[in-house]
Design a protein around this motif. Structure first.
Motif, PDB file in Angstrom:
ATOM      1  N   ALA A  63       8.747 -12.626   6.411  1.00 46.74           N
ATOM      2  CA  ALA A  63       9.478 -12.898   6.198  1.00 46.74           C
ATOM      3  C   ALA A  63       9.206 -13.788   5.284  1.00 46.74           C
ATOM      4  CB  ALA A  63      10.564 -12.985   7.111  1.00 46.74           C
ATOM      5  N   MET A  64       8.535 -14.296   5.013  1.00 45.88           N
ATOM      6  CA  MET A  64       8.306 -15.719   4.025  1.00 45.88           C
ATOM      7  C   MET A  64       6.981 -15.222   3.034  1.00 45.88           C
ATOM      8  SD  MET A  64       8.203 -19.163   6.747  1.00 45.88           S
ATOM      9  CE  MET A  64       6.381 -18.659   7.451  1.00 45.88           C
ATOM     10  N   ALA A  65       6.283 -14.477   3.411  1.00 47.88           N
ATOM     11  CA  ALA A  65       5.266 -13.609   2.735  1.00 47.88           C
ATOM     12  C   ALA A  65       5.883 -13.033   0.527  1.00 47.88           C
ATOM     13  CB  ALA A  65       4.651 -12.956   2.859  1.00 47.88           C
ATOM     14  N   MET A  66       5.357 -13.375   0.018  1.00 48.79           N
ATOM     15  CA  MET A  66       5.994 -12.147  -0.937  1.00 48.79           C
ATOM     16  C   MET A  66       5.516 -11.630  -1.050  1.00 48.79           C
ATOM     17  SD  MET A  66       4.549 -15.082  -3.925  1.00 48.79           S
ATOM     18  CE  MET A  66       2.884 -15.783  -3.706  1.00 48.79           C
ATOM     19  N   PRO A  67       6.346 -10.229  -1.868  1.00 53.71           N
ATOM     20  CA  PRO A  67       6.283  -9.082  -2.032  1.00 53.71           C
ATOM     21  C   PRO A  67       4.634  -8.560  -2.419  1.00 53.71           C
ATOM     22  CG  PRO A  67       8.377  -9.591  -2.420  1.00 53.71           C
ATOM     23  CD  PRO A  67       7.687 -10.932  -2.375  1.00 53.71           C
ATOM     24  N   GLN A  68       4.699  -9.176  -3.388  1.00 53.65           N
ATOM     25  CA  GLN A  68       3.098  -8.607  -4.024  1.00 53.65           C
ATOM     26  C   GLN A  68       2.069  -9.088  -3.023  1.00 53.65           C
ATOM     27  OE1 GLN A  68       5.055 -11.144  -5.498  1.00 53.65           O
ATOM     28  NE2 GLN A  68       5.890 -10.772  -7.346  1.00 53.65           N
ATOM     29  N   CYS A  69       1.963  -9.813  -1.774  1.00 53.76           N
ATOM     30  CA  CYS A  69       0.440 -10.261  -0.837  1.00 53.76           C
ATOM     31  C   CYS A  69       0.506  -8.927  -0.207  1.00 53.76           C
ATOM     32  CB  CYS A  69       1.426 -11.431  -0.221  1.00 53.76           C
ATOM     33  SG  CYS A  69       1.361 -13.052  -0.986  1.00 53.76           S
ATOM     34  N   LYS A  70       1.035  -7.701  -0.004  1.00 54.17           N
ATOM     35  CA  LYS A  70       0.674  -6.863   0.482  1.00 54.17           C
ATOM     36  C   LYS A  70       0.188  -5.973  -0.208  1.00 54.17           C
ATOM     37  CE  LYS A  70       5.069  -6.857   3.091  1.00 54.17           C
ATOM     38  NZ  LYS A  70       6.185  -6.302   3.236  1.00 54.17           N
ATOM     39  N   LEU A  71       0.135  -5.787  -1.816  1.00 54.32           N
ATOM     40  CA  LEU A  71      -0.818  -5.692  -2.358  1.00 54.32           C
ATOM     41  C   LEU A  71      -2.582  -6.194  -2.819  1.00 54.32           C
ATOM     42  CD1 LEU A  71       1.732  -4.804  -5.607  1.00 54.32           C
ATOM     43  CD2 LEU A  71       1.392  -3.626  -3.626  1.00 54.32           C
ATOM     44  N   LEU A  72      -2.731  -6.800  -1.647  1.00 59.17           N
ATOM     45  CA  LEU A  72      -4.024  -7.368  -1.949  1.00 59.17           C
ATOM     46  C   LEU A  72      -4.829  -6.768  -1.254  1.00 59.17           C
ATOM     47  CD1 LEU A  72      -3.200 -11.577  -0.938  1.00 59.17           C
ATOM     48  CD2 LEU A  72      -4.753 -10.972  -3.034  1.00 59.17           C
ATOM     49  N   LEU A  73      -5.409  -6.258  -1.277  1.00 58.25           N
ATOM     50  CA  LEU A  73      -6.726  -5.709  -0.998  1.00 58.25           C
ATOM     51  C   LEU A  73      -7.692  -5.826   0.443  1.00 58.25           C
ATOM     52  CD1 LEU A  73      -8.651  -4.026  -3.931  1.00 58.25           C
ATOM     53  CD2 LEU A  73      -6.861  -2.925  -2.519  1.00 58.25           C
ATOM     54  N   SER A  74      -7.467  -7.260   0.595  1.00 60.31           N
ATOM     55  CA  SER A  74      -8.414  -7.744   1.690  1.00 60.31           C
ATOM     56  C   SER A  74      -7.479  -8.139   2.948  1.00 60.31           C
ATOM     57  CB  SER A  74      -9.256  -8.363   1.013  1.00 60.31           C
ATOM     58  OG  SER A  74     -10.090  -9.569   1.825  1.00 60.31           O
ATOM     59  N   SER A  75      -7.582  -7.868   3.885  1.00 61.88           N
ATOM     60  CA  SER A  75      -6.787  -8.290   4.825  1.00 61.88           C
ATOM     61  C   SER A  75      -7.036  -9.462   5.402  1.00 61.88           C
ATOM     62  CB  SER A  75      -6.647  -6.650   6.086  1.00 61.88           C
ATOM     63  OG  SER A  75      -7.923  -6.687   6.642  1.00 61.88           O
ATOM     64  N   ARG A  76      -7.848  -9.893   5.142  1.00 63.06           N
ATOM     65  CA  ARG A  76      -9.168 -11.234   5.074  1.00 63.06           C
ATOM     66  C   ARG A  76      -7.940 -12.359   4.301  1.00 63.06           C
ATOM     67  NH1 ARG A  76     -12.103 -14.767   3.221  1.00 63.06           N
ATOM     68  NH2 ARG A  76     -12.807 -13.249   2.233  1.00 63.06           N
ATOM     69  N   LEU A  77      -7.933 -11.958   2.880  1.00 62.04           N
ATOM     70  CA  LEU A  77      -7.590 -12.936   2.024  1.00 62.04           C
ATOM     71  C   LEU A  77      -5.929 -12.937   2.564  1.00 62.04           C
ATOM     72  CD1 LEU A  77      -9.800 -11.675  -0.911  1.00 62.04           C
ATOM     73  CD2 LEU A  77      -9.637 -14.300   0.051  1.00 62.04           C
ATOM     74  N   ARG A  78      -5.426 -11.801   3.023  1.00 59.20           N
ATOM     75  CA  ARG A  78      -3.609 -11.657   3.052  1.00 59.20           C
ATOM     76  C   ARG A  78      -3.684 -12.593   3.782  1.00 59.20           C
ATOM     77  NH1 ARG A  78      -3.531  -7.060   2.255  1.00 59.20           N
ATOM     78  NH2 ARG A  78      -3.625  -6.435   4.717  1.00 59.20           N
ATOM     79  N   ASN A  79      -3.783 -12.777   4.975  1.00 58.03           N
ATOM     80  CA  ASN A  79      -4.617 -12.947   5.722  1.00 58.03           C
ATOM     81  C   ASN A  79      -4.381 -14.649   5.627  1.00 58.03           C
ATOM     82  OD1 ASN A  79      -3.330 -11.052   7.644  1.00 58.03           O
ATOM     83  ND2 ASN A  79      -5.186 -10.644   8.350  1.00 58.03           N
ATOM     84  N   LYS A  80      -5.193 -15.376   5.211  1.00 61.20           N
ATOM     85  CA  LYS A  80      -5.586 -16.224   4.844  1.00 61.20           C
ATOM     86  C   LYS A  80      -4.367 -16.958   3.981  1.00 61.20           C
ATOM     87  CE  LYS A  80      -9.045 -19.285   2.326  1.00 61.20           C
ATOM     88  NZ  LYS A  80      -9.977 -18.890   1.433  1.00 61.20           N
ATOM     89  N   VAL A  81      -4.326 -16.720   2.949  1.00 62.06           N
ATOM     90  CA  VAL A  81      -2.919 -16.956   2.309  1.00 62.06           C
ATOM     91  C   VAL A  81      -1.179 -16.531   3.084  1.00 62.06           C
ATOM     92  CG1 VAL A  81      -1.262 -16.345   0.772  1.00 62.06           C
ATOM     93  CG2 VAL A  81      -3.478 -15.614   0.393  1.00 62.06           C
ATOM     94  N   LEU A  82      -1.438 -16.130   4.038  1.00 62.06           N
ATOM     95  CA  LEU A  82      -0.379 -15.981   4.983  1.00 62.06           C
ATOM     96  C   LEU A  82      -0.034 -17.248   5.521  1.00 62.06           C
ATOM     97  CD1 LEU A  82       2.727 -15.002   5.608  1.00 62.06           C
ATOM     98  CD2 LEU A  82       2.207 -13.390   7.410  1.00 62.06           C
TER      99      LEU A  82
END
Length: 764
Positions: free
Chosen positions: A702-721
């Motif tokens: 719920a704290m993540a930005m909606p655009q983070c879901k558009l990252l192609l790399s799940s690793r980077l997405r998890n890292k950012v979160l």
């Protein structure tokens, strides 16, 4: 009878006188006279009563010649002596009569023995005379026998020498090709014999002549130099005649190798092996064989191009497909090269070919180090003379063996070089038709991947054929020129493609999902295809022993395939040409998004574009530098995204205002407690944490930005979160420490902030 009676009377008278005188004598001499005692004993004996005497008396008539029984009376006893003597005399007379014949026979034998003795003496005398006369003859005979023995030994040595250093009549005929060869061996009697096919007898005679010529060198080092020179001269003439005949026959046989699938006769192999001693003649024969094979190979190549072979279509049927067209032609040349090389290796009798990089003969057996002359003399002086001689002989044998191994290695290398030169000469005829068709392919407009694969294919065959041909081969020069032309055309097309990508107007349009544009996807797909074809080409090149870098640039030969650094540099050039404009276009697109007020979209767009390029390159070798470069760029953009996501998470959790108030109070000079700062009152903090409790009750997403879901790399997405969660936990911890600090005068802080940092971290 008178004699007997007289004797008896004399005896009787004597006995009476003796009897009459014996008492007086006995009285005179006394009883101590032994003779008297014996006589007295005899006279006093009573023979009439003696049994032994009576028995003797009974047998006396037979002895004395009387008849009846002898009477033992005085008369008989008195006449007994006479009768015995008469009988003895009669016996002796009879014995003499019996031995008169024996005496006469012995006399005759003695005469004969004397005659024999005289004869033997005469013979002995004659023998001595004959022996003295024959001594000189015997001595002369012994001398002649010894001389005959020496002559027999010399005859045997002469025959052995002639058998060792002279050809027999049959061998001379076999070498010269007829019965008129003679010992000179210069010119046969007729031409028909010299043109006859060669047989095993010829090669045996030629080998024997070569052995004789070699053995003559030993004679030159002895006292028989004149014989050695004469034999060498005769043998040289015979060898010249034999080699001339061998050359003519081998030349004719080499001309007959123009069939499509020739077989090398065993006698021709022997002939070429013997011609190695005559390099000029060997080269002439090889030229004939090369010319014959060149004609056959060119004819077969043209047939394969235009007519096809058994069960196969013509190669020119695929002229519309450049990759298959060139591949089929080069594959045919490779197969032809292998066949021709095998043919010439069999012709020259050399071992099968190995790669040039490893074409080293078996190392010679290690030899003992050769000591200096002073060391040899010192060793001979210090040790036993016999041991020094044996050591010197052993060392000489080792040197000779080493020399033989060196000569064999040099011959093998020379023959390998001749095989390479012969195969080059054979394939030279295929260069012109191959060049015309390669130029035709270069004139076609090919796609970028096709040019890349074609360049790699040509480079692969440059390396493969380069391991079987000399560096100066015509085919290699043609293929190298073709590779450079294909490489040039490839880079021209590559730059054109990069320019089109850079000039694409819709490259900014990342789409609603912020995915890489189609130009990047197409370019990376194209690059993956080239990388895949490059890896397959290098795999073949490694198996062939010299495939190049996919054909990119350079003027070197097949050696570039073994230089990884050169291959990496060449392909880095390809990556630079393709990816540098692509990065520039991505940067321009991201800047356009940021200028449009979408900074987060710009960051995510760049990350997705960089990630697409990185994942395409990470699967292949020689891309490590670019992968690391893209990884650094991704890290930079990820850091920007993390800062934006952290600010969004703090605002979403309701902690941003509280942290801002804390920072404002820290920057101010006032020393008022935190609970009295506007916005940080206990009630304000409690109300702000209500929204934070809602976030905790929902989830961390719920704290993540909606655009983070558009990252192609799940690793980077998890890292950012995860990084943003760590920032929120750290902010909550700072606020918790401040509220629970007694200096800030918060009444009952556990009611204001009941959860600790670790509890919040566990929930998030």
């Amino acid at each position: 009878m008178s004699v007997g009676g007289e004797s008896q009377a004399t005896a009787a008278t004597g006995s009476k006188a003796y009897a009459a005188a014996s008492p007086a004598g006995s009285a005179a001499t006394g009883t101590n006279n032994p003779l008297a005692r014996k006589i007295q004993h005899v006279l006093s004996a009573r023979f009439e009563q003696d049994k032994g005497m009576l028995t003797v008396m009974k047998s006396l008539p037979a002895v004395t010649g009387g008849g009846g029984v002898a009477e033992n009376n005085l008369r008989f006893r008195r006449n007994l002596r006479g009768k015995v003597e008469a009988q003895s005399l009669h016996t002796h007379v009879e014995f003499l009569r019996a031995f008169e014949g024996v005496h006469e026979a012995l006399e005759g034998a003695a005469v004969e023995v004397r005659a024999i003795n005289e004869c033997c003496d005469a013979m002995e005398t004659r023998l001595r005379a004959a022996s003295s006369q024959m001594a000189l003859l015997i001595q002369e005979t012994n001398g002649l026998q010894a001389e005959a023995q020496r002559l027999r030994k010399r005859t045997q040595l002469t025959h052995a020498f002639m058998a060792c250093f002279q050809l027999s009549e049959a061998e001379r005929d076999a070498l010269s090709g007829g019965g008129g060869g003679g010992s000179g061996g210069g010119g046969g009697s007729g031409g028909s014999g010299r043109n006859d096919p060669l047989t095993e007898d010829f090669f045996a005679a030629l080998q024997r002549a070569q052995d004789i010529h070699s053995k003559c060198k030993v004679l030159l080092r002895t006292a028989h130099q004149r014989a050695g020179l004469e034999i060498m001269e005769v043998t040289a003439m015979q060898l010249e005649a034999g080699f001339e005949r061998l050359y003519r026959w081998a030349q004719a046989e080499c001309r007959a190798l123009s069939r499509d699938y020739p077989e090398v006769p065993r006698l021709l192999q022997q002939a070429m092996r013997h011609l190695c001693d005559r390099p000029v003649l060997l080269q002439y024969c090889l030229e004939e064989a090369c010319q014959a094979r060149k004609t056959a190979v060119v004819r077969a190549f043209l047939d394969a191009l235009t007519r096809g072979g058994p069960g196969s279509r013509p190669i020119e049927v695929h002229s519309h497909d450049p990759l298959r067209y060139v591949g089929d032609m080069l594959a045919w040349l490779h197969e032809a090269l292998a066949s021709e090389r095998e043919l010439f290796e069999g012709l020259l009798g050399v071992r099968p070919h190995r790669r040039r990089a490893s074409r080293v003969l078996a190392p010679p057996a290690p030899s003992l180090p050769t000591p200096a002359p002073r060391q040899l003399s010192a060793t001979a002086a210090a040790g036993d003379g016999g041991d020094a001689t044996a050591a010197a002989q052993q060392q000489q044998q080792q040197q000779q063996q080493q020399q033989v191994l060196d000569n064999a290695q040099a011959l093998e290398e020379s023959l390998q070089a001749r095989v390479e030169g012969a195969t080059d000469a054979v394939l030279e005829g295929c260069c012109r038709p191959l060049q015309l068709r390669l130029q035709q392919v270069l004139g076609m407009r090919c796609e970028l991947v096709t040019l890349h694969r074609l360049s790699g294919l040509v480079q692969f065959y440059v390396g493969t054929l380069g391991g079987l041909l000399p560096p100066y081969a015509s085919v290699l020069a043609l293929l190298q020129t073709t590779r450079e032309a294909v490489s040039g055309a490839f880079f021209v097309a590559l730059r054109e493609h990069a320019d089109r990508v850079a000039a694409t107007p819709d490259v900014v349009a990342g789409g609603a999902d912020l995915s890489p544009p189609s130009s990047i996807t197409f370019t990376m797909t194209l690059l993956r295809q080239m990388l895949s074809s490059r890896d397959s080409t290098f795999g073949m090149g490694g198996a062939g022993g010299g495939g190049g870098m996919g054909g990119m640039g350079g003027a070197g030969g097949g050696g570039m395939g073994g230089d990884d650094e050169a291959r990496a540099a060449e392909f880095a050039k390809v990556l630079d040409v393709m990816l540098t404009p692509l990065l520039a276009s991505c940067t321009a697109a991201a800047d356009a998004l940021a200028a449009a007020g979408r900074p987060t979209d710009a960051v995510i767009f760049r990350i997705n574009a960089l990630y697409a390029m990185q994942t395409s390159l990470a699967l292949y070798e020689f891309t490590a530098d670019w992968v690391a470069r893209l990884d650094r760029l991704i890290d930079q953009q990820t850091a920007l995204l993390v800062s934006q996501q952290s600010a969004h998470a703090l605002a979403r959790a309701g902690l941003a205002e509280l942290l801002g108030a804390m920072e404002s109070r820290a920057e101010g000079a006032g020393a008022a407690p935190l609970s009295s700062v506007p916005g940080l009152e206990p009630e304000s903090v409690r109300l702000a944490l209500l929204s934070f409790d809602e976030v905790l009750a929902a989830s961390a997403d719920a704290m993540a930005m909606p655009q983070c879901k558009l990252l192609l790399s799940s690793r980077l997405r998890n890292k950012v979160l995860q990084t943003s969660i760590d920032v929120v936990v750290d902010a909550y911890g700072r606020l918790f420490d401040a509220v629970h600090d007694p200096a800030n005068h918060y009444p009952d802080p556990w009611t204001v902030m009941p959860r600790t940092r670790d509890q919040v971290k566990m929930v998030l």
